[in-house]
Design an enzyme around this catalytic site. Structure first.
Site, PDB file in Angstrom:
ATOM      1  N   ASP A   3      -3.390   2.289  -5.691  1.00 17.76           N
ATOM      2  CA  ASP A   3      -2.175   2.309  -4.851  1.00 17.76           C
ATOM      3  C   ASP A   3      -1.986   1.077  -3.982  1.00 17.76           C
ATOM      4  O   ASP A   3      -1.138   1.072  -3.096  1.00 17.76           O
ATOM      5  CB  ASP A   3      -2.168   3.577  -3.989  1.00 17.76           C
ATOM      6  CG  ASP A   3      -2.761   3.359  -2.612  1.00 17.76           C
ATOM      7  OD1 ASP A   3      -3.806   2.695  -2.521  1.00 17.76           O
ATOM      8  OD2 ASP A   3      -2.170   3.841  -1.641  1.00 17.76           O
ATOM      9  N   GLU A   4      -2.756   0.051  -4.240  1.00 19.18           N
ATOM     10  CA  GLU A   4      -2.779  -1.062  -3.284  1.00 19.18           C
ATOM     11  C   GLU A   4      -2.976  -2.384  -4.013  1.00 19.18           C
ATOM     12  O   GLU A   4      -3.771  -2.464  -4.934  1.00 19.18           O
ATOM     13  CB  GLU A   4      -4.004  -0.800  -2.404  1.00 19.18           C
ATOM     14  CG  GLU A   4      -4.059  -1.466  -1.112  1.00 19.18           C
ATOM     15  CD  GLU A   4      -5.406  -1.148  -0.457  1.00 19.18           C
ATOM     16  OE1 GLU A   4      -5.854  -1.958   0.333  1.00 19.18           O
ATOM     17  OE2 GLU A   4      -6.009  -0.102  -0.768  1.00 19.18           O
ATOM     18  N   ASP A  46       0.864  -1.190   0.000  1.00 20.49           N
ATOM     19  CA  ASP A  46       0.000   0.000   0.000  1.00 20.49           C
ATOM     20  C   ASP A  46       0.900   1.240   0.000  1.00 20.49           C
ATOM     21  O   ASP A  46       1.754   1.406   0.861  1.00 20.49           O
ATOM     22  CB  ASP A  46      -0.866  -0.029   1.263  1.00 20.49           C
ATOM     23  CG  ASP A  46      -1.936   1.050   1.260  1.00 20.49           C
ATOM     24  OD1 ASP A  46      -3.045   0.778   1.723  1.00 20.49           O
ATOM     25  OD2 ASP A  46      -1.654   2.182   0.821  1.00 20.49           O
TER      26      ASP A  46
HETATM   27  P1  TTP Z   1      -5.335   4.953   0.794  1.00 27.15           P
HETATM   28  O1  TTP Z   1      -4.273   3.914   0.611  1.00 27.15           O
HETATM   29  O2  TTP Z   1      -6.520   4.614   1.646  1.00 27.15           O
HETATM   30  O3  TTP Z   1      -4.694   6.247   1.449  1.00 27.15           O
HETATM   31  P2  TTP Z   1      -3.301   6.942   1.165  1.00 27.15           P
HETATM   32  O4  TTP Z   1      -2.437   6.123   0.278  1.00 27.15           O
HETATM   33  O5  TTP Z   1      -3.556   8.343   0.709  1.00 27.15           O
HETATM   34  O6  TTP Z   1      -2.675   7.027   2.628  1.00 27.15           O
HETATM   35  P3  TTP Z   1      -1.999   5.874   3.503  1.00 27.15           P
HETATM   36  O7  TTP Z   1      -0.571   6.292   3.656  1.00 27.15           O
HETATM   37  O8  TTP Z   1      -2.740   5.886   4.789  1.00 27.15           O
HETATM   38  O9  TTP Z   1      -2.160   4.597   2.732  1.00 27.15           O
HETATM   39  O10 TTP Z   1      -5.875   5.433  -0.605  1.00 27.15           O
HETATM   40  C1  TTP Z   1      -5.062   5.547  -1.738  1.00 27.15           C
HETATM   41  C2  TTP Z   1      -5.476   6.706  -2.618  1.00 27.15           C
HETATM   42  O11 TTP Z   1      -6.842   6.557  -3.016  1.00 27.15           O
HETATM   43  C3  TTP Z   1      -5.384   8.052  -1.912  1.00 27.15           C
HETATM   44  O12 TTP Z   1      -4.106   8.637  -2.019  1.00 27.15           O
HETATM   45  C4  TTP Z   1      -6.472   8.832  -2.587  1.00 27.15           C
HETATM   46  C5  TTP Z   1      -7.493   7.819  -3.029  1.00 27.15           C
HETATM   47  N1  TTP Z   1      -8.671   7.829  -2.117  1.00 27.15           N
HETATM   48  C6  TTP Z   1      -9.777   8.588  -2.476  1.00 27.15           C
HETATM   49  O13 TTP Z   1      -9.811   9.192  -3.554  1.00 27.15           O
HETATM   50  N2  TTP Z   1     -10.843   8.655  -1.595  1.00 27.15           N
HETATM   51  C7  TTP Z   1     -10.856   7.997  -0.387  1.00 27.15           C
HETATM   52  O14 TTP Z   1     -11.824   8.084   0.376  1.00 27.15           O
HETATM   53  C8  TTP Z   1      -9.699   7.197  -0.043  1.00 27.15           C
HETATM   54  C9  TTP Z   1      -9.662   6.449   1.278  1.00 27.15           C
HETATM   55  C10 TTP Z   1      -8.644   7.146  -0.938  1.00 27.15           C
HETATM   56 MG    MG Z   2      -2.179   4.072   0.552  1.00 30.55          MG
END
Ligand code: TTP
Ligand code: MG
Length: 353
Positions: free
Chosen positions: A106-107, A11
Protein backbone atom coordinates in the site's frame (compact mmCIF):
# COMPACT_ATOMS: atom_id res chain seq x y z
CA UNK A 1 25.26 21.92 -7.71
CA UNK A 2 23.02 19.29 -6.27
CA UNK A 3 20.02 18.46 -8.41
CA UNK A 4 16.72 19.27 -6.76
CA UNK A 5 14.56 16.18 -6.68
CA UNK A 6 10.80 15.87 -6.34
CA UNK A 7 9.74 12.83 -4.39
CA UNK A 8 6.20 11.71 -3.64
CA UNK A 9 5.41 9.16 -0.94
CA UNK A 10 1.96 7.64 -1.36
CA UNK A 11 0.37 5.60 1.43
CA UNK A 12 -3.12 4.16 1.27
CA UNK A 13 -5.49 4.87 4.16
CA UNK A 14 -6.15 1.87 6.45
CA UNK A 15 -5.56 -0.22 3.37
CA UNK A 16 -6.87 -3.73 4.13
CA UNK A 17 -9.76 -2.33 6.19
CA UNK A 18 -10.63 0.20 3.49
CA UNK A 19 -10.92 -2.61 0.93
CA UNK A 20 -13.23 -4.57 3.23
CA UNK A 21 -15.41 -1.48 3.78
CA UNK A 22 -15.52 -0.76 0.07
CA UNK A 23 -16.76 -4.28 -0.56
CA UNK A 24 -19.31 -4.17 2.23
CA UNK A 25 -20.47 -0.60 2.90
CA UNK A 26 -22.50 -1.75 5.91
CA UNK A 27 -19.16 -1.87 7.75
CA UNK A 28 -18.28 1.79 7.24
CA UNK A 29 -19.50 3.13 10.56
CA UNK A 30 -18.58 0.11 12.65
CA UNK A 31 -15.25 -0.58 14.31
CA UNK A 32 -13.57 -3.23 12.15
CA UNK A 33 -10.15 -4.80 11.87
CA UNK A 34 -8.49 -7.32 9.58
CA UNK A 35 -6.44 -10.13 11.07
CA UNK A 36 -6.38 -13.44 12.88
CA UNK A 37 -9.08 -14.51 15.29
CA UNK A 38 -8.60 -13.93 19.03
CA UNK A 39 -9.11 -17.61 19.85
CA UNK A 40 -6.05 -18.56 17.83
CA UNK A 41 -3.61 -16.04 19.20
CA UNK A 42 -4.20 -13.94 16.11
CA UNK A 43 -2.85 -10.46 15.57
CA UNK A 44 -4.36 -7.56 13.69
CA UNK A 45 -3.01 -6.38 10.36
CA UNK A 46 -4.90 -3.12 10.57
CA UNK A 47 -8.13 -1.47 11.71
CA UNK A 48 -10.42 1.23 10.36
CA UNK A 49 -10.52 4.74 11.83
CA UNK A 50 -13.63 4.01 13.92
CA UNK A 51 -11.74 1.20 15.66
CA UNK A 52 -8.62 3.34 16.08
CA UNK A 53 -10.60 5.65 18.37
CA UNK A 54 -10.65 2.75 20.82
CA UNK A 55 -6.90 2.33 20.56
CA UNK A 56 -7.17 -0.70 18.28
CA UNK A 57 -4.19 -0.82 15.91
CA UNK A 58 -1.87 -2.88 13.67
CA UNK A 59 0.17 -5.70 15.19
CA UNK A 60 -1.96 -5.73 18.35
CA UNK A 61 -3.15 -9.15 19.51
CA UNK A 62 -6.75 -9.71 18.47
CA UNK A 63 -7.64 -10.82 22.00
CA UNK A 64 -6.38 -7.55 23.47
CA UNK A 65 -8.15 -5.54 20.77
CA UNK A 66 -11.44 -7.23 21.70
CA UNK A 67 -10.94 -6.11 25.28
CA UNK A 68 -10.42 -2.51 24.18
CA UNK A 69 -13.40 -2.61 21.85
CA UNK A 70 -15.80 -5.51 22.61
CA UNK A 71 -17.96 -4.93 19.54
CA UNK A 72 -14.97 -4.93 17.17
CA UNK A 73 -15.56 -7.00 14.05
CA UNK A 74 -12.40 -8.84 13.00
CA UNK A 75 -12.45 -9.93 9.37
CA UNK A 76 -10.14 -12.58 7.93
CA UNK A 77 -7.24 -11.58 5.71
CA UNK A 78 -8.00 -11.71 2.01
CA UNK A 79 -4.58 -11.24 0.52
CA UNK A 80 -5.52 -11.85 -3.11
CA UNK A 81 -7.95 -8.96 -2.98
CA UNK A 82 -5.37 -6.61 -1.43
CA UNK A 83 -2.80 -7.65 -4.03
CA UNK A 84 -5.22 -6.88 -6.82
CA UNK A 85 -5.86 -3.39 -5.49
CA UNK A 86 -2.13 -2.93 -5.05
CA UNK A 87 -1.46 -3.83 -8.70
CA UNK A 88 -4.01 -1.23 -9.86
CA UNK A 89 -2.47 1.44 -7.68
CA UNK A 90 0.97 0.72 -9.10
CA UNK A 91 -0.33 1.06 -12.62
CA UNK A 92 -1.43 4.55 -11.70
CA UNK A 93 2.03 5.35 -10.30
CA UNK A 94 3.74 3.98 -13.40
CA UNK A 95 1.73 6.26 -15.64
CA UNK A 96 3.66 9.18 -14.09
CA UNK A 97 7.17 7.77 -13.68
CA UNK A 98 9.19 4.57 -14.01
CA UNK A 99 10.92 5.43 -10.77
CA UNK A 100 8.51 3.71 -8.41
CA UNK A 101 9.81 1.98 -5.31
CA UNK A 102 7.12 -0.04 -3.54
CA UNK A 103 7.66 -0.46 0.19
CA UNK A 104 4.68 -2.71 0.75
CA UNK A 105 1.38 -3.41 -0.95
CA UNK A 106 0.00 0.00 0.00
CA UNK A 107 2.97 2.32 -0.02
CA UNK A 108 5.52 3.58 -2.53
CA UNK A 109 8.05 6.27 -3.25
CA UNK A 110 7.89 7.97 -6.64
CA UNK A 111 10.61 10.14 -8.10
CA UNK A 112 8.75 12.59 -10.35
CA UNK A 113 11.68 14.99 -10.93
CA UNK A 114 11.53 14.33 -14.66
CA UNK A 115 7.78 13.88 -15.05
CA UNK A 116 6.21 16.31 -17.47
CA UNK A 117 2.57 15.91 -16.46
CA UNK A 118 0.70 18.69 -14.64
CA UNK A 119 3.25 21.24 -15.85
CA UNK A 120 5.80 19.28 -13.83
CA UNK A 121 4.09 20.23 -10.56
CA UNK A 122 4.66 17.38 -8.09
CA UNK A 123 1.85 18.71 -5.93
CA UNK A 124 -0.62 18.45 -8.77
CA UNK A 125 0.73 15.07 -9.84
CA UNK A 126 0.07 13.80 -6.31
CA UNK A 127 -3.47 15.18 -6.43
CA UNK A 128 -4.10 13.49 -9.76
CA UNK A 129 -2.66 10.21 -8.59
CA UNK A 130 -4.94 10.21 -5.55
CA UNK A 131 -7.96 11.07 -7.66
CA UNK A 132 -7.15 8.33 -10.17
CA UNK A 133 -6.67 5.77 -7.42
CA UNK A 134 -10.07 6.71 -6.06
CA UNK A 135 -11.68 6.46 -9.46
CA UNK A 136 -10.17 3.06 -10.21
CA UNK A 137 -10.34 1.42 -6.81
CA UNK A 138 -12.73 3.50 -4.67
CA UNK A 139 -9.99 3.77 -2.08
CA UNK A 140 -8.40 6.87 -0.60
CA UNK A 141 -4.69 7.56 -0.42
CA UNK A 142 -2.55 10.15 1.34
CA UNK A 143 0.63 11.65 -0.08
CA UNK A 144 3.69 13.59 0.96
CA UNK A 145 5.62 15.73 -1.50
CA UNK A 146 9.17 16.79 -0.67
CA UNK A 147 12.74 17.03 -1.99
CA UNK A 148 13.70 13.62 -0.55
CA UNK A 149 12.36 10.28 0.66
CA UNK A 150 12.61 10.95 4.36
CA UNK A 151 10.65 14.20 4.23
CA UNK A 152 8.10 12.82 1.77
CA UNK A 153 7.32 9.95 4.12
CA UNK A 154 6.93 12.21 7.11
CA UNK A 155 4.72 14.51 5.04
CA UNK A 156 2.37 11.75 3.87
CA UNK A 157 1.28 11.29 7.48
CA UNK A 158 0.49 14.97 8.03
CA UNK A 159 -2.92 15.18 6.41
CA UNK A 160 -3.87 11.54 6.64
CA UNK A 161 -6.49 10.24 5.81
CA UNK A 162 -7.29 11.35 2.26
CA UNK A 163 -4.98 14.33 2.27
CA UNK A 164 -1.56 15.48 1.19
CA UNK A 165 1.15 17.78 2.46
CA UNK A 166 3.94 19.54 0.60
CA UNK A 167 7.32 20.49 1.96
CA UNK A 168 8.86 22.75 -0.68
CA UNK A 169 12.67 23.02 -0.66
CA UNK A 170 12.59 26.51 0.83
CA UNK A 171 10.52 25.28 3.80
CA UNK A 172 12.70 22.32 4.69
CA UNK A 173 14.83 24.07 7.26
CA UNK A 174 11.83 25.49 9.14
CA UNK A 175 9.88 22.26 8.90
CA UNK A 176 12.68 20.09 10.18
CA UNK A 177 13.46 22.22 13.23
CA UNK A 178 10.16 21.43 14.89
CA UNK A 179 10.06 17.78 13.95
CA UNK A 180 10.06 15.49 17.02
CA UNK A 181 12.84 12.89 16.99
CA UNK A 182 10.25 10.11 17.22
CA UNK A 183 9.08 10.92 13.70
CA UNK A 184 12.42 9.92 12.20
CA UNK A 185 12.26 6.56 10.48
CA UNK A 186 14.43 4.16 12.46
CA UNK A 187 13.97 5.99 15.76
CA UNK A 188 11.84 3.60 17.76
CA UNK A 189 10.73 3.94 21.37
CA UNK A 190 14.12 2.91 22.77
CA UNK A 191 16.18 5.38 20.73
CA UNK A 192 13.65 8.15 21.30
CA UNK A 193 13.83 7.59 25.06
CA UNK A 194 17.63 7.65 24.91
CA UNK A 195 17.67 10.91 22.95
CA UNK A 196 15.13 12.48 25.26
CA UNK A 197 17.21 11.54 28.27
CA UNK A 198 19.87 13.78 26.75
CA UNK A 199 17.25 16.50 26.24
CA UNK A 200 17.13 15.95 22.50
CA UNK A 201 13.46 16.28 21.59
CA UNK A 202 13.43 17.83 18.13
CA UNK A 203 15.59 17.88 15.04
CA UNK A 204 16.72 21.37 16.06
CA UNK A 205 18.10 19.89 19.28
CA UNK A 206 19.94 17.25 17.25
CA UNK A 207 21.38 19.89 14.93
CA UNK A 208 23.32 21.35 17.85
CA UNK A 209 25.25 18.09 18.28
CA UNK A 210 28.33 16.95 16.39
CA UNK A 211 28.44 13.80 14.29
CA UNK A 212 30.87 12.31 16.80
CA UNK A 213 28.46 12.97 19.67
CA UNK A 214 25.52 11.38 17.85
CA UNK A 215 27.62 8.40 16.81
CA UNK A 216 28.71 7.86 20.38
CA UNK A 217 25.09 7.98 21.48
CA UNK A 218 23.47 5.91 18.72
CA UNK A 219 26.27 3.96 17.02
CA UNK A 220 26.27 3.83 13.24
CA UNK A 221 22.78 5.29 13.07
CA UNK A 222 24.19 8.51 14.59
CA UNK A 223 25.82 9.53 11.32
CA UNK A 224 22.52 9.18 9.55
CA UNK A 225 20.78 11.17 12.26
CA UNK A 226 23.28 13.96 11.68
CA UNK A 227 22.08 14.30 8.07
CA UNK A 228 18.42 13.55 8.68
CA UNK A 229 18.02 16.22 11.37
CA UNK A 230 19.13 18.74 8.73
CA UNK A 231 16.49 17.43 6.32
CA UNK A 232 19.16 15.78 4.20
CA UNK A 233 18.57 12.36 2.66
CA UNK A 234 20.31 11.36 -0.56
CA UNK A 235 18.82 7.88 -0.92
CA UNK A 236 17.63 7.31 -4.48
CA UNK A 237 14.21 5.93 -5.31
CA UNK A 238 15.13 2.40 -6.31
CA UNK A 239 12.63 0.79 -8.65
CA UNK A 240 14.41 -2.56 -8.57
CA UNK A 241 14.10 -3.17 -4.87
CA UNK A 242 13.61 -6.85 -4.38
CA UNK A 243 12.83 -8.87 -1.38
CA UNK A 244 15.79 -10.65 0.15
CA UNK A 245 13.96 -13.45 1.90
CA UNK A 246 10.69 -15.31 2.06
CA UNK A 247 9.35 -17.09 5.09
CA UNK A 248 6.31 -18.71 6.64
CA UNK A 249 5.57 -19.09 10.31
CA UNK A 250 2.94 -20.36 12.72
CA UNK A 251 2.10 -19.43 16.27
CA UNK A 252 0.80 -22.57 17.94
CA UNK A 253 -2.49 -22.77 19.73
CA UNK A 254 -0.71 -24.33 22.67
CA UNK A 255 3.06 -24.24 23.17
CA UNK A 256 5.04 -27.20 21.84
CA UNK A 257 6.58 -29.08 24.74
CA UNK A 258 9.37 -31.12 23.14
CA UNK A 259 11.74 -31.41 20.22
CA UNK A 260 9.59 -34.21 18.77
CA UNK A 261 6.54 -31.99 18.82
CA UNK A 262 8.51 -29.31 16.99
CA UNK A 263 9.64 -31.76 14.34
CA UNK A 264 6.06 -32.95 13.87
CA UNK A 265 5.16 -29.45 12.71
CA UNK A 266 7.87 -29.39 10.06
CA UNK A 267 6.01 -31.09 7.16
CA UNK A 268 3.10 -28.66 7.28
CA UNK A 269 5.31 -25.58 7.43
CA UNK A 270 7.55 -26.98 4.73
CA UNK A 271 4.61 -27.58 2.38
CA UNK A 272 3.44 -24.02 2.92
CA UNK A 273 6.91 -22.65 2.16
CA UNK A 274 7.14 -24.75 -1.02
CA UNK A 275 3.71 -23.48 -2.07
CA UNK A 276 4.78 -19.87 -1.60
CA UNK A 277 8.04 -20.38 -3.47
CA UNK A 278 6.17 -21.97 -6.38
CA UNK A 279 3.62 -19.21 -6.43
CA UNK A 280 6.37 -16.65 -6.91
CA UNK A 281 8.33 -18.90 -9.31
CA UNK A 282 11.37 -18.72 -7.08
CA UNK A 283 14.11 -21.16 -7.91
CA UNK A 284 17.32 -19.57 -6.71
CA UNK A 285 17.89 -19.64 -3.00
CA UNK A 286 21.16 -19.38 -1.12
CA UNK A 287 20.15 -19.82 2.48
CA UNK A 288 17.66 -21.69 4.63
CA UNK A 289 16.70 -20.61 8.11
CA UNK A 290 14.50 -21.59 11.01
CA UNK A 291 13.10 -19.15 13.53
CA UNK A 292 11.91 -20.35 16.90
CA UNK A 293 10.14 -18.19 19.45
CA UNK A 294 10.05 -19.73 22.90
CA UNK A 295 7.20 -19.42 25.40
CA UNK A 296 8.89 -16.41 27.03
CA UNK A 297 9.03 -14.59 23.65
CA UNK A 298 12.79 -15.03 23.33
CA UNK A 299 13.55 -15.79 19.67
CA UNK A 300 16.38 -17.58 18.00
CA UNK A 301 17.28 -18.01 14.35
CA UNK A 302 19.49 -20.72 12.86
CA UNK A 303 20.58 -20.66 9.25
CA UNK A 304 22.67 -22.58 6.79
CA UNK A 305 23.98 -21.93 3.29
CA UNK A 306 22.34 -24.08 0.63
CA UNK A 307 21.79 -23.99 -3.10
CA UNK A 308 18.62 -26.09 -3.11
CA UNK A 309 15.77 -26.35 -0.67
CA UNK A 310 16.23 -29.29 1.67
CA UNK A 311 13.76 -30.81 4.12
CA UNK A 312 16.61 -32.57 5.95
CA UNK A 313 18.46 -29.28 6.53
CA UNK A 314 15.38 -27.77 8.13
CA UNK A 315 15.20 -30.76 10.45
CA UNK A 316 18.77 -30.15 11.54
CA UNK A 317 18.15 -26.45 12.02
CA UNK A 318 15.14 -27.13 14.23
CA UNK A 319 17.20 -29.51 16.36
CA UNK A 320 19.96 -26.92 16.78
CA UNK A 321 17.54 -24.08 17.48
CA UNK A 322 15.44 -26.04 19.97
CA UNK A 323 18.46 -27.30 21.88
CA UNK A 324 19.69 -23.77 22.46
CA UNK A 325 17.00 -23.44 25.15
CA UNK A 326 15.02 -26.73 25.36
CA UNK A 327 11.94 -24.93 26.71
CA UNK A 328 8.35 -24.79 25.32
CA UNK A 329 7.97 -23.26 21.87
CA UNK A 330 5.35 -20.71 20.93
CA UNK A 331 6.15 -20.08 17.28
CA UNK A 332 8.14 -21.69 14.52
CA UNK A 333 9.03 -20.32 11.10
CA UNK A 334 10.90 -21.54 8.03
CA UNK A 335 12.46 -19.27 5.48
CA UNK A 336 14.89 -18.92 2.63
CA UNK A 337 17.38 -16.26 1.62
CA UNK A 338 16.94 -15.38 -2.02
CA UNK A 339 19.45 -15.17 -4.81
CA UNK A 340 19.47 -12.67 -7.62
CA UNK A 341 16.73 -14.11 -9.73
CA UNK A 342 14.31 -11.24 -9.81
CA UNK A 343 14.91 -7.94 -11.42
CA UNK A 344 11.84 -7.39 -13.54
CA UNK A 345 9.35 -5.02 -12.05
CA UNK A 346 6.42 -7.34 -12.66
CA UNK A 347 8.17 -10.15 -10.88
CA UNK A 348 8.90 -7.83 -8.05
CA UNK A 349 5.24 -6.96 -7.72
CA UNK A 350 4.09 -10.51 -7.38
CA UNK A 351 6.74 -10.80 -4.78
CA UNK A 352 5.61 -8.28 -2.26
CA UNK A 353 4.16 -9.94 0.81
P1 TTP B 1 0.04 0.79 6.94
O1 TTP B 1 0.15 1.76 5.80
O2 TTP B 1 1.07 0.87 8.03
O3 TTP B 1 -1.36 0.99 7.66
P2 TTP B 1 -2.79 1.25 7.04
O4 TTP B 1 -2.73 1.52 5.58
O5 TTP B 1 -3.70 0.13 7.45
O6 TTP B 1 -3.25 2.55 7.83
P3 TTP B 1 -2.81 4.07 7.62
O7 TTP B 1 -4.05 4.78 7.18
O8 TTP B 1 -2.33 4.52 8.95
O9 TTP B 1 -1.73 4.06 6.57
O10 TTP B 1 0.02 -0.68 6.40
C1 TTP B 1 -0.60 -1.05 5.20
C2 TTP B 1 -1.22 -2.43 5.28
O11 TTP B 1 -0.22 -3.39 5.62
C3 TTP B 1 -2.30 -2.53 6.34
O12 TTP B 1 -3.57 -2.16 5.86
C4 TTP B 1 -2.20 -3.97 6.75
C5 TTP B 1 -0.76 -4.37 6.50
N1 TTP B 1 -0.01 -4.42 7.79
C6 TTP B 1 0.13 -5.64 8.43
O13 TTP B 1 -0.32 -6.68 7.92
N2 TTP B 1 0.77 -5.68 9.65
C7 TTP B 1 1.28 -4.55 10.26
O14 TTP B 1 1.84 -4.62 11.36
C8 TTP B 1 1.14 -3.29 9.56
C9 TTP B 1 1.70 -2.02 10.19
C10 TTP B 1 0.50 -3.28 8.34
MG1 MG C 1 -1.33 2.82 4.75
Amino acid sequence: MEIQRKIIHVDMDCFYAAIEMRDNPALVNQPIAVGGSPGKRGVLCTSNYVARKYGVKSAMSSAYAMRLCPHLLILPVNMDKYRQASALIREVFLSYTDLVEPLSLDEAYLDVSQSQQCQSSATRIAEEIRAKIFKQCQLTASAGIAPNKFLAKVASDYNKPNGQYVIPPESVSDFIKKLPVGKIFGVGKVTAAKLEKHELYTCLDLQAKSKAYLTELCGKFGARLYDICRGKDDRAVEPTRVRKSLSVETTFFTDLQSLDQCLEQLPQLYDELVRRLKKHSIEHIHKQFVKIKFHDFVSTTVETVVSRLSFGEFKQLIVTGYQRRSVPVRLMGLGVGLGHCLDEFQQQLSFLL
